[in-house]
Write an enzyme that holds these catalytic residues in place. Sequence first.
Site, PDB file in Angstrom:
ATOM      1  CG  ASP A 166     107.138  39.252  56.449  1.00 50.56           C
ATOM      2  OD1 ASP A 166     106.568  39.404  55.359  1.00 50.56           O
ATOM      3  OD2 ASP A 166     108.010  40.026  56.877  1.00 50.56           O
ATOM      4  CG  ASP A 197     111.130  40.942  51.258  1.00 54.17           C
ATOM      5  OD1 ASP A 197     112.192  40.913  50.613  1.00 54.17           O
ATOM      6  OD2 ASP A 197     110.010  40.754  50.738  1.00 54.17           O
ATOM      7  CG  ASP A 205     110.681  42.285  58.873  1.00 55.18           C
ATOM      8  OD1 ASP A 205     109.727  41.851  58.185  1.00 55.18           O
ATOM      9  OD2 ASP A 205     111.447  43.184  58.475  1.00 55.18           O
TER      10      ASP A 205
END
Length: 259
Positions: A34, A36, A212
């Site tokens: 991922d 961000d 996240d």
Amino acid sequence: MLYYQMTGFMEGDSPTDQGRITLPKHEDAALFLDFDGTLVEIADRPDGITVPERITTMLKRAQDRLDGRVALVSGRSVSDLEAFLPDFDGPLIGAHGAERRIEGTTEHTQDFDLGKIATLQKLVEDYASLQSGFLVETKPTGVVLHYRQAQEHGALALHFMESLAEAADGFRLQPALCAYEIKPDSVGKDIALSDLLETAAFKGKTPIYAGDDLTDEPPLELVKSLGGTAIKIGGRESVAEYGLETPEMLLRLLEKWLA
């Protein structure tokens, strides 16, 4: 309850720490990341992030050591990812799987109702204009309402976006950290990842996935079910068996593995 989960007030048990993370051999591995909150720190605004040179160097090293089996899997559009990482030429999964760039060619994974998407974007923009601190992010296949700078109004953001998503046939609400997104209900990071794992370059390899957000839980679960390594960034409750607190910790782990 959903609002407080998104702002971090109701964090559950986090996965185990970095000391126990075991990554597969380079020749057996495929790396999926991922963006961000995983590769880079989250900023107050989507356009406010910075990409340290270390990240570009690490990605290049990973491509070399893994024979190109490195892909980014993000909620951002492919064009956003290209702007932040112009030197990365590997596969990009954008807009939660609604967009894919493979071998330099970007395409939508299916046909979407662009008229309905434009209407949803306009409605969210109009609503956000009524409240200071709300920020709208438009995507090729949806729209995001960020409330990181107005967290006291997060419940209002949830109520509006939830109601709008329920009224939009073919779309659903996707909660994220201090944000709510409306996106097509036929796309997901796990679906895109599963498709990518069936391509010749990635087929039969052991996947590593780091993410996240709530949007990363399905691909983390998929990777775990395949015997791969699932890593949650940020210390929140997750299906992943491993956890790291920050993107910096992930970067250090990958740099050591790739050395």
